[in-house]
Design a protein around this motif. Structure first.
Motif, PDB file in Angstrom:
ATOM      1  N   GLN A  74      33.989 -11.349 -14.720  1.00  0.00           N
ATOM      2  CA  GLN A  74      33.206 -10.632 -15.676  1.00  0.00           C
ATOM      3  C   GLN A  74      32.408 -11.763 -15.894  1.00  0.00           C
ATOM      4  O   GLN A  74      31.124 -11.705 -16.802  1.00  0.00           O
ATOM      5  N   PHE A  75      33.232 -13.186 -15.595  1.00  0.00           N
ATOM      6  CA  PHE A  75      32.716 -14.790 -16.695  1.00  0.00           C
ATOM      7  C   PHE A  75      31.546 -14.682 -16.044  1.00  0.00           C
ATOM      8  O   PHE A  75      30.487 -15.016 -16.165  1.00  0.00           O
ATOM      9  N   TRP A  76      31.032 -14.563 -14.901  1.00  0.00           N
ATOM     10  CA  TRP A  76      30.196 -14.195 -13.537  1.00  0.00           C
ATOM     11  C   TRP A  76      29.352 -13.775 -13.722  1.00  0.00           C
ATOM     12  O   TRP A  76      28.131 -14.409 -13.824  1.00  0.00           O
ATOM     13  N   ASN A  77      29.725 -12.645 -14.193  1.00  0.00           N
ATOM     14  CA  ASN A  77      28.816 -11.204 -14.486  1.00  0.00           C
ATOM     15  C   ASN A  77      27.596 -12.053 -15.659  1.00  0.00           C
ATOM     16  O   ASN A  77      26.726 -11.397 -15.817  1.00  0.00           O
ATOM     17  N   SER A  78      28.764 -11.897 -16.855  1.00  0.00           N
ATOM     18  CA  SER A  78      27.655 -12.237 -18.092  1.00  0.00           C
ATOM     19  C   SER A  78      27.182 -13.848 -17.439  1.00  0.00           C
ATOM     20  O   SER A  78      26.146 -13.815 -18.590  1.00  0.00           O
ATOM     21  N   ILE A  79      27.219 -15.078 -16.786  1.00  0.00           N
ATOM     22  CA  ILE A  79      26.840 -15.499 -16.328  1.00  0.00           C
ATOM     23  C   ILE A  79      24.967 -15.019 -15.861  1.00  0.00           C
ATOM     24  O   ILE A  79      23.816 -15.567 -15.941  1.00  0.00           O
ATOM     25  N   THR A 238      22.161 -20.260 -22.954  1.00  0.00           N
ATOM     26  CA  THR A 238      22.447 -19.879 -24.539  1.00  0.00           C
ATOM     27  C   THR A 238      21.587 -18.419 -24.847  1.00  0.00           C
ATOM     28  O   THR A 238      20.957 -18.677 -24.455  1.00  0.00           O
ATOM     29  N   ILE A 239      22.590 -17.882 -25.415  1.00  0.00           N
ATOM     30  CA  ILE A 239      21.519 -16.365 -25.746  1.00  0.00           C
ATOM     31  C   ILE A 239      22.526 -16.259 -27.030  1.00  0.00           C
ATOM     32  O   ILE A 239      23.540 -15.840 -27.439  1.00  0.00           O
ATOM     33  N   SER A 254      27.081  -3.454 -17.984  1.00  0.00           N
ATOM     34  CA  SER A 254      27.384  -4.666 -16.617  1.00  0.00           C
ATOM     35  C   SER A 254      26.055  -5.496 -16.613  1.00  0.00           C
ATOM     36  O   SER A 254      26.100  -6.326 -16.158  1.00  0.00           O
ATOM     37  N   ILE A 255      25.191  -4.411 -17.325  1.00  0.00           N
ATOM     38  CA  ILE A 255      24.110  -5.813 -17.449  1.00  0.00           C
ATOM     39  C   ILE A 255      24.000  -6.339 -18.767  1.00  0.00           C
ATOM     40  O   ILE A 255      23.486  -7.496 -19.793  1.00  0.00           O
ATOM     41  N   SER A 256      24.121  -5.808 -20.589  1.00  0.00           N
ATOM     42  CA  SER A 256      23.968  -6.199 -21.463  1.00  0.00           C
ATOM     43  C   SER A 256      25.167  -7.856 -21.703  1.00  0.00           C
ATOM     44  O   SER A 256      25.155  -7.905 -22.289  1.00  0.00           O
ATOM     45  N   GLU A 257      25.937  -7.366 -20.830  1.00  0.00           N
ATOM     46  CA  GLU A 257      27.612  -8.153 -21.359  1.00  0.00           C
ATOM     47  C   GLU A 257      27.137  -9.846 -20.750  1.00  0.00           C
ATOM     48  O   GLU A 257      27.066 -10.180 -19.500  1.00  0.00           O
ATOM     49  N   VAL A 258      26.699 -10.378 -21.746  1.00  0.00           N
ATOM     50  CA  VAL A 258      26.059 -12.352 -21.780  1.00  0.00           C
ATOM     51  C   VAL A 258      27.120 -13.289 -22.222  1.00  0.00           C
ATOM     52  O   VAL A 258      28.492 -12.510 -22.684  1.00  0.00           O
ATOM     53  N   ILE A 259      26.929 -14.348 -22.207  1.00  0.00           N
ATOM     54  CA  ILE A 259      28.233 -15.782 -22.490  1.00  0.00           C
ATOM     55  C   ILE A 259      28.777 -15.049 -23.304  1.00  0.00           C
ATOM     56  O   ILE A 259      29.629 -14.910 -24.011  1.00  0.00           O
TER      57      ILE A 259
END
Length: 307
Positions: A74-79, A238-239, A254-259
């Protein structure tokens, strides 16, 4: 005079400009209290942090916290999501902001120009909570305004907020609408410094308005454009939390999960403060590296850069 001029010390200038330095005190205190003092919390990224033991009582574990988050998919997905959303927003917003600033600069009716600028600046001050509400009213699949029109014309409802591709489109559109006007301020300020005699000479030589923009206006503000591009690129990792959290939902996780939302879930929902701090530290380090690389590239192409 043959004698050397005696250099005045710092105390001399401090005494001479004491009122100016006094004005700086609140700003200095703000940065000390809210920017530098919290940096002490970075140590949590290297601890098995326990809320009850605190920073001084928690066990030091070195880089094991980082190893743990680097193994989290999930960390890499958020990046990945953060980079995708930031790059797409930059690709759309950056050129449109410059174009809008050039268009506003060409307006000669002073009152119309002021009204236009005011209307364009207003969205920047609207809370993302309100923007998310407006977006839901516009893009909702069942009763949203746009889908109501589409269905009225015989088409099928578009899943703006429940399909990954359409959600990215909606996110970018909302960001552009909210910030494009505010982004023109820097460029409009730079445009006021362009020498009017250059326009007059070009006009006498038969240059059209478009040619004057291409060959005079844009080259004159090139350094400002490059500087703003570097600053925007340096924030690629940064977001803001508000937009993806409020516009997102379980269907597009799956696409809205950001850092920022990932850190929010780690720190607030799961109380994993060490991991949340480690992610934040990693994010800051990468941002600094990107900033340095962007600045280096700017200098290679002949610009001054920002460092």
């Amino acid at each position: 005079m043959n004698g050397k001029v005696k250099k005045k010390g710092a105390l001399y200038y401090l005494k001479r400009d004491k009122w100016l330095y006094l004005i700086l005190v609140p700003v200095i205190l703000y940065y000390l209290l809210f920017k530098y003092l919290p940096m002490g919390g970075i140590v949590m990224a290297f601890q098995d942090y326990n809320l009850f033991k605190g920073i001084f009582g928690s066990e030091f574990v070195g880089l094991s916290v980082f190893q743990k988050i680097f193994k989290d998919h999930q960390f890499w997905n958020s990046i990945r999501n953060t980079l995708i959303l930031n790059l797409l927003t930059l690709a759309v917003n950056f050129p449109l902001t410059i174009i809008l600033a050039l268009a506003l600069n060409e307006i000669r009716a002073a009152k119309f120009k002021k009204v236009s600028q005011s209307l364009l600046y207003i969205p920047h001050f609207i809370s993302w909570v309100v923007v998310a509400g407006i977006a839901d009213n516009l893009f909702n699949m069942t009763n949203g305004t746009l889908n109501t029109v589409v269905k009225g014309l015989g088409g099928s409802a578009i899943p703006f907020l429940s399909s990954n591709g359409w959600w990215i489109f909606t996110y970018v559109i909302c960001n552009v609408w909210k910030e494009i006007g505010w982004g023109t301020i820097v460029y409009l300020a730079a445009l006021t410094g362009v020498d009017e005699s250059l326009y007059e000479a070009a006009y006498l030589d038969g240059a059209t308005r478009f040619q004057r923009i291409i060959y005079i206006t844009l080259p004159s503000i090139k350094s400002v454009i490059v500087t703003m591009l570097i600053l925007n690129i340096s924030k690629m990792m940064t977001i803001g939390l508000d937009a993806p959290l409020l516009l997102g939902n379980s269907k597009v996780m799956s696409i809205s999960e950001v850092i920022s939302t990932y850190v929010y879930r780690l720190g607030i929902e799961k109380a994993s403060y060490a991991q949340a701090t480690a992610v934040g530290l990693f994010q800051s380090v990468v941002n600094i590296i990107i900033l340095l690389l962007a600045d280096k590239f700017a200098k290679l192409i002949g610009e001054e850069g920002i460092l």
